[in-house]
Scaffold this motif. Structure first.
Motif, PDB file in Angstrom:
ATOM      1  N   MET A   1       0.875  -1.031  -0.479  1.00  0.00           N
ATOM      2  CA  MET A   1      -0.291   0.134  -0.130  1.00  0.00           C
ATOM      3  C   MET A   1       0.784   0.758  -0.172  1.00  0.00           C
ATOM      4  SD  MET A   1      -1.617   0.126   3.567  1.00  0.00           S
ATOM      5  CE  MET A   1      -0.389   0.234   5.370  1.00  0.00           C
ATOM      6  N   SER A   2       0.272   2.180  -0.221  1.00  0.00           N
ATOM      7  CA  SER A   2       1.090   3.512  -0.403  1.00  0.00           C
ATOM      8  C   SER A   2       0.737   4.550   0.790  1.00  0.00           C
ATOM      9  CB  SER A   2      -0.266   4.894  -1.434  1.00  0.00           C
ATOM     10  OG  SER A   2       0.758   5.517  -1.427  1.00  0.00           O
ATOM     11  N   ARG A   3       1.472   5.010   1.984  1.00  0.00           N
ATOM     12  CA  ARG A   3       0.646   5.519   3.485  1.00  0.00           C
ATOM     13  C   ARG A   3       1.161   7.056   2.395  1.00  0.00           C
ATOM     14  NH1 ARG A   3       3.688   1.414   3.828  1.00  0.00           N
ATOM     15  NH2 ARG A   3       3.243  -0.122   6.198  1.00  0.00           N
ATOM     16  N   ASP A   4       0.430   7.414   1.619  1.00  0.00           N
ATOM     17  CA  ASP A   4       0.486   8.826   1.272  1.00  0.00           C
ATOM     18  C   ASP A   4      -1.036   8.456   0.555  1.00  0.00           C
ATOM     19  OD1 ASP A   4       2.981   9.626   1.509  1.00  0.00           O
ATOM     20  OD2 ASP A   4       3.609   8.782  -0.362  1.00  0.00           O
ATOM     21  N   PHE A   5      -2.011   9.328   1.418  1.00  0.00           N
ATOM     22  CA  PHE A   5      -2.741   9.845   0.800  1.00  0.00           C
ATOM     23  C   PHE A   5      -4.193  10.796   1.422  1.00  0.00           C
ATOM     24  CE2 PHE A   5      -3.250   6.849   4.995  1.00  0.00           C
ATOM     25  CZ  PHE A   5      -3.680   7.596   5.745  1.00  0.00           C
ATOM     26  N   VAL A   6      -5.402  11.032   1.438  1.00  0.00           N
ATOM     27  CA  VAL A   6      -5.692  12.317   2.044  1.00  0.00           C
ATOM     28  C   VAL A   6      -7.004  12.106   2.873  1.00  0.00           C
ATOM     29  CG1 VAL A   6      -7.248  14.973   1.412  1.00  0.00           C
ATOM     30  CG2 VAL A   6      -4.668  13.833  -0.317  1.00  0.00           C
ATOM     31  N   ALA A   7      -6.765  11.982   3.776  1.00  0.00           N
ATOM     32  CA  ALA A   7      -8.243  11.856   4.757  1.00  0.00           C
ATOM     33  C   ALA A   7      -8.823  13.106   5.456  1.00  0.00           C
ATOM     34  CB  ALA A   7      -7.781  10.883   5.448  1.00  0.00           C
ATOM     35  N   VAL A   8      -9.798  13.006   5.185  1.00  0.00           N
ATOM     36  CA  VAL A   8     -10.556  14.310   6.330  1.00  0.00           C
ATOM     37  C   VAL A   8     -11.833  14.292   7.043  1.00  0.00           C
ATOM     38  CG1 VAL A   8      -9.780  16.524   4.142  1.00  0.00           C
ATOM     39  CG2 VAL A   8     -12.045  14.847   4.506  1.00  0.00           C
ATOM     40  N   PRO A   9     -11.578  14.930   8.153  1.00  0.00           N
ATOM     41  CA  PRO A   9     -13.218  14.698   8.832  1.00  0.00           C
ATOM     42  C   PRO A   9     -14.603  14.750   8.602  1.00  0.00           C
ATOM     43  CG  PRO A   9     -11.555  16.770   9.990  1.00  0.00           C
ATOM     44  CD  PRO A   9     -11.638  16.475   8.447  1.00  0.00           C
TER      45      PRO A   9
ATOM     46  N   GLY B   1     -16.588  23.419   0.511  1.00  0.00           N
ATOM     47  CA  GLY B   1     -15.658  24.043   0.721  1.00  0.00           C
ATOM     48  C   GLY B   1     -13.978  23.897   1.174  1.00  0.00           C
ATOM     49  N   ASP B   2     -14.462  23.319   2.936  1.00  0.00           N
ATOM     50  CA  ASP B   2     -13.456  23.176   3.914  1.00  0.00           C
ATOM     51  C   ASP B   2     -12.355  22.331   3.350  1.00  0.00           C
ATOM     52  OD1 ASP B   2     -14.953  24.985   5.485  1.00  0.00           O
ATOM     53  OD2 ASP B   2     -16.404  23.063   6.464  1.00  0.00           O
ATOM     54  N   VAL B   3     -13.295  21.464   2.031  1.00  0.00           N
ATOM     55  CA  VAL B   3     -12.125  20.167   2.018  1.00  0.00           C
ATOM     56  C   VAL B   3     -11.118  20.751   0.441  1.00  0.00           C
ATOM     57  CG1 VAL B   3     -12.019  18.309   0.780  1.00  0.00           C
ATOM     58  CG2 VAL B   3     -13.533  18.625   2.484  1.00  0.00           C
ATOM     59  N   ILE B   4     -11.531  22.116   0.119  1.00  0.00           N
ATOM     60  CA  ILE B   4     -11.190  22.348  -0.786  1.00  0.00           C
ATOM     61  C   ILE B   4      -9.922  23.255  -0.326  1.00  0.00           C
ATOM     62  CG2 ILE B   4     -11.278  24.263  -3.048  1.00  0.00           C
ATOM     63  CD1 ILE B   4     -14.275  23.474  -3.833  1.00  0.00           C
TER      64      ILE B   4
ATOM     65  N   LEU C   1     -15.899  18.903  -6.917  1.00  0.00           N
ATOM     66  CA  LEU C   1     -15.316  20.373  -7.968  1.00  0.00           C
ATOM     67  C   LEU C   1     -16.436  20.573  -8.464  1.00  0.00           C
ATOM     68  CD1 LEU C   1     -12.121  18.906  -9.885  1.00  0.00           C
ATOM     69  CD2 LEU C   1     -12.560  20.794  -8.331  1.00  0.00           C
ATOM     70  N   THR C   2     -17.554  20.077  -8.967  1.00  0.00           N
ATOM     71  CA  THR C   2     -18.653  20.184  -9.178  1.00  0.00           C
ATOM     72  C   THR C   2     -20.114  20.494  -8.072  1.00  0.00           C
ATOM     73  OG1 THR C   2     -19.361  17.908  -8.826  1.00  0.00           O
ATOM     74  CG2 THR C   2     -18.715  19.343 -10.925  1.00  0.00           C
ATOM     75  N   THR C   3     -19.608  20.495  -6.651  1.00  0.00           N
ATOM     76  CA  THR C   3     -21.204  20.672  -5.822  1.00  0.00           C
ATOM     77  C   THR C   3     -20.564  22.094  -5.062  1.00  0.00           C
ATOM     78  OG1 THR C   3     -20.717  18.222  -5.066  1.00  0.00           O
ATOM     79  CG2 THR C   3     -21.559  20.260  -3.382  1.00  0.00           C
ATOM     80  N   PRO C   4     -21.957  22.634  -4.252  1.00  0.00           N
ATOM     81  CA  PRO C   4     -21.513  23.937  -3.716  1.00  0.00           C
ATOM     82  C   PRO C   4     -20.555  24.966  -2.884  1.00  0.00           C
ATOM     83  CG  PRO C   4     -23.152  23.782  -4.759  1.00  0.00           C
ATOM     84  CD  PRO C   4     -23.372  22.302  -5.100  1.00  0.00           C
ATOM     85  N   ARG C   5     -19.967  24.919  -2.974  1.00  0.00           N
ATOM     86  CA  ARG C   5     -18.993  25.149  -1.277  1.00  0.00           C
ATOM     87  C   ARG C   5     -20.263  25.370  -0.011  1.00  0.00           C
ATOM     88  NH1 ARG C   5     -14.204  26.990  -1.030  1.00  0.00           N
ATOM     89  NH2 ARG C   5     -14.183  27.778   0.277  1.00  0.00           N
ATOM     90  N   HIS C   6     -21.106  24.721   0.240  1.00  0.00           N
ATOM     91  CA  HIS C   6     -21.367  25.223   1.290  1.00  0.00           C
ATOM     92  C   HIS C   6     -22.409  24.007   1.768  1.00  0.00           C
ATOM     93  CE1 HIS C   6     -25.110  25.498  -0.926  1.00  0.00           C
ATOM     94  NE2 HIS C   6     -26.157  25.097   0.203  1.00  0.00           N
ATOM     95  N   ILE C   7     -22.067  22.856   0.974  1.00  0.00           N
ATOM     96  CA  ILE C   7     -22.582  22.310   1.006  1.00  0.00           C
ATOM     97  C   ILE C   7     -21.391  20.890   1.991  1.00  0.00           C
ATOM     98  CG2 ILE C   7     -23.633  19.290  -0.205  1.00  0.00           C
ATOM     99  CD1 ILE C   7     -24.748  21.670  -0.678  1.00  0.00           C
ATOM    100  N   ALA C   8     -22.366  19.452   3.339  1.00  0.00           N
ATOM    101  CA  ALA C   8     -21.638  19.156   3.449  1.00  0.00           C
ATOM    102  C   ALA C   8     -21.282  18.033   3.194  1.00  0.00           C
ATOM    103  CB  ALA C   8     -22.489  18.894   5.209  1.00  0.00           C
ATOM    104  N   LEU C   9     -20.124  17.778   3.437  1.00  0.00           N
ATOM    105  CA  LEU C   9     -19.287  15.943   2.713  1.00  0.00           C
ATOM    106  C   LEU C   9     -20.291  15.401   2.927  1.00  0.00           C
ATOM    107  CD1 LEU C   9     -17.016  16.073   1.414  1.00  0.00           C
ATOM    108  CD2 LEU C   9     -15.461  15.224   3.422  1.00  0.00           C
ATOM    109  N   SER C  10     -21.136  15.255   4.229  1.00  0.00           N
ATOM    110  CA  SER C  10     -21.772  13.908   4.460  1.00  0.00           C
ATOM    111  C   SER C  10     -22.385  13.554   3.697  1.00  0.00           C
ATOM    112  CB  SER C  10     -22.004  14.176   6.266  1.00  0.00           C
ATOM    113  OG  SER C  10     -22.766  15.139   6.523  1.00  0.00           O
ATOM    114  N   ASP C  11     -22.712  15.042   2.740  1.00  0.00           N
ATOM    115  CA  ASP C  11     -24.412  15.073   2.396  1.00  0.00           C
ATOM    116  C   ASP C  11     -23.695  14.151   0.501  1.00  0.00           C
ATOM    117  OD1 ASP C  11     -25.171  16.147   4.130  1.00  0.00           O
ATOM    118  OD2 ASP C  11     -26.272  17.954   3.506  1.00  0.00           O
TER     119      ASP C  11
END
Length: 483
Positions: free
Chosen positions: A174-182, A188-191, A226-236
Motif C-alpha cells: 500500500m501507499s501511505r500517501d493519501f488524503v483523509a478529512v473529517p 468548501g472546507d475540503v477545497i 469540483l462540481t458541488t457548491p461550497r456550502h454543502i456538507a461533505l457527509s451529504d
C-alpha cells in the motif's frame, strides 16, 4: 460569486490543440530509437554499447537523455550485467526515482547491491513509500539495516512498518500517501484544505472521509468535490458504501477485488479498522499482470521464469520439479513392467502405448489449466465445485468419444479391429480420468491451502500416464488380445 454560482455549459470551452503539420500519433515510436512496437531498436542499443566501450560518457548521455524513464529501465535490462554500472555512472542525474521504480526486480537488486548504503537511501527517499519498500525488501538483511540507518526518522519508520507485514500483502504494497478529512467538513472546507496542503506529492483520485477514531466512513471523488457548491456538507455528498482492504489481504485477492468491483482506489485498514493507506489501480495492474504470469510459470515448474534471474536460482527452481517428475514417471514404468509378457507377445502394444498416454496427458493439462485459472479468479469455489466437476466430466466424455472413434478406426485399419476396439476403450477411460484429475488435483491442493499451480502438473501427469498404460495394457490382456 455566490456559493451556488455555476458555469453554464456554453461558458466552458473544451479546446484541443491542433496537431503540428505533418505530425502523426505514432511519431514518438517511429524514430531512430523505437521500432513500430515501441521497443528499443537493435541499432540504438548497439550505439549505446559502443559508446560505453569507448568510455565516451557524453555520447552515452546524449543517446539516453531523450528516453522516457520506462525506456531507460528497459535499456538497463537489455544490456549485459557488467555494462550496467558504466551506464549508471554515465547518466547519474537521469537515474530518477521513476527509472528505479520501473526496473526489473533482479536488475534493480544487482544495482542496489553495488551502490553504497547512503546512495540507496538517497534513491529511496525520492520514491513513494510502496516503491521504496520494494527497493529495500530485496536487499540482504545486513544491507537493509545499513540503508535504513541512512534514512530520516519519518521515512525509516514508514518503511520499517511496511516491512513488518508479510510479502505480497496489502500492508507491504500500500501507499501511505493519501488524503483523509473529517466528516464534519463542508465541500468548501475540503477545497481550502487541499489548496493549503503543500506536502501532497502523490496523485489521488478520491478523498477518504474518516470519523474521530480515524475509521473510514465514506469516500468522495474529486469530480464530486469540483462540481458541488461550497456550502454543502461533505457527509451529504460522500459515498458511504466502500470497499475496505485489510492490511493482511494477499495481493492476488486484492487484484481480484479491484477487477470485480471496478475500483480506482481503495482504503487499506489495519486490524483495528483504522485507515493506514490506500491501494490505487496503477499498482494493482502490476499485481494482476504479475499473478497471471506467475501461475503460468508455476504450472510448468519454471520458477520465476525471469530471464534476468541468476542461473543457479533458475536451476534450483526447475530441477526440483524435474526430480519430482522423475519419481512419478517411475510409477508408469512399473505398470508397463507388469505387462512385459503381453508386450513381448504383441509388439503393436508398445507402438500404441505412447499415443494413449500422450492424449490423456494433454486432456489433463487442458482441464488443469482451466481449473487453476478458475480457482485463481474465484470462479471455482466450495459452492460450485461439484457442478464444475460434472461439467468437466461431460466435456471429457465428448472428447473421449471423439478421439476413441478416430484412433479406433485408424488402429483397426492398420492392425486389427480387435486392437482398435481395445485402444478406443482405453482412450475413453484415460480421457475421463484425465478430466477428473485435472479438476480434482488443483481443488485438493486449494483445500489444503497450497497453491494449486505449483505441483498440480506433476500429479496430473502421473495419473494420466499411469492410468493410460494400465487401461490399455489391462484391457488388451483381459480381452485375450495378448493372452
Amino acid at each position: 460569486m455566490s456559493d451556488e454560482a455555476r458555469l453554464d455549459e456554453d461558458d466552458i470551452l473544451l479546446a484541443e490543440a491542433p496537431p503540428e503539420e505533418g505530425a502523426r500519433p505514432d511519431d514518438r515510436i517511429d524514430d531512430e530509437r523505437h521500432d513500430e512496437e515501441n521497443r528499443l531498436k537493435p541499432e540504438y542499443l548497439r550505439a549505446v554499447r559502443e559508446a560505453l566501450e569507448e568510455g565516451d560518457k557524453g555520447a552515452v548521455y546524449e543517446l539516453v537523455e531523450p528516453l522516457h524513464p520506462a525506456d531507460i529501465a528497459d535499456l538497463f535490462e537489455l544490456i549485459d550485467r557488467d555494462e550496467r554500472g558504466a551506464l549508471a555512472a554515465a547518466i547519474t542525474d537521469l537515474m530518477s526515482s521513476d527509472v528505479i521504480a520501473e526496473l526489473n526486480d533482479y536488475v534493480r537488486e544487482d544495482m542496489m547491491e553495488a551502490l553504497p548504503a547512503e546512495a540507496v537511501a538517497t534513491i529511496a527517499e525520492q520514491l513513494e513509500t510502496d516503491d521504496a519498500v520494494q527497493l529495500i525488501e530485496d536487499l540482504d538483511e545486513e544491507d537493509q539495516q545499513a540503508v535504513l540507518a541512512e534514512l530520516d526518522a519519518e521515512d525509516r519508520a514508514a518503511i520499517e512498518s511496511a516491512l513488518a507485514y508479510p510479502e505480497e500483502t496489502a500492508g507491504r504494497l500500500m501507499s501511505r500517501d493519501f488524503v483523509a478529512v473529517p466528516e464534519h467538513m463542508t465541500v468548501g472546507d475540503v477545497i481550502d484544505y487541499l489548496r493549503g496542503r503543500l506536502d501532497i506529492s502523490s496523485d489521488f483520485f478520491e478523498i477518504f472521509v474518516v470519523d474521530e477514531r480515524h475509521h473510514p466512513v465514506g469516500t468522495c471523488a474529486l469530480s464530486w468535490i469540483l462540481t458541488t457548491p461550497r456550502h454543502i456538507a461533505l457527509s451529504d455528498v460522500m459515498k458511504r458504501d466502500q470497499t475496505l482492504i485489510p492490511v493482511t489481504m494477499d495481493q492476488e485477492e486484492l487484484g481480484l477485488m479491484f477487477q470485480k468491483y471496478g475500483l480506482i482506489s481503495a482504503a487499506v485498514v489495519d486490524e483495528n479498522g483504522r485507515l493506514v493507506g490506500q491501494m490505487t489501480v496503477d499498482d494493482v495492474i502490476h499485481i494482476i499482470s504479475e499473478e497471471a504470469g506467475e501461475d503460468v510459470l508455476l504450472l510448468s515448474g519454471a520458477g520465476d521464469g525471469d530471464i534476468n534471474e541468476p542461473i543457479l536460482e533458475a536451476y534450483g527452481a526447475r530441477v526440483r520439479w524435474l526430480i519430482a517428475n522423475l519419481g512419478t514417471a517411475l510409477v508408469g514404468s512399473a505398470i508397463i513392467a507388469m505387462f512385459g509378457a503381453a508386450i513381448e507377445k504383441l509388439v503393436a502394444l508398445a507402438v500404441l502405448m505412447p499415443i494413449v498416454a500422450s492424449i490423456g496427458g494433454n486432456a489433463g493439462t487442458q482441464t488443469m489449466a482451466v481449473a487453476v485459472r478458475a480457482i485463481a479468479t474465484n470462479q471455482l469455489t466450495r459452492a460450485n465445485t461439484w457442478r464444475i466437476v460434472a461439467r468437466e466430466l461431460r466435456v471429457a466424455l465428448l472428447n473421449g468419444a471423439t478421439i476413441a472413434v478416430l484412433i479406433g478406426i485408424g488402429t483397426a485399419a492398420i492392425f486389427t479391429p480387435h486392437l482398435g476396439a481395445v485402444i478406443a476403450a482405453a482412450m475413453i477411460v484415460n480421457i475421463i480420468v484425465a478430466g477428473m484429475a485435472g479438476v480434482l488435483v488443483p481443488v485438493v491442493f486449494e483445500r489444503l491451502r497450497q497453491d494449486p499451480a505449483v505441483a498440480s502438473s506433476v500429479f496430473v501427469t502421473m495419473i494420466t500416464d499411469s492410468m493410460g498404460f494400465f487401461a490399455f495394457l489391462g484391457l488388451a490382456v483381459a480381452s485375450g488380445l495378448a493372452g
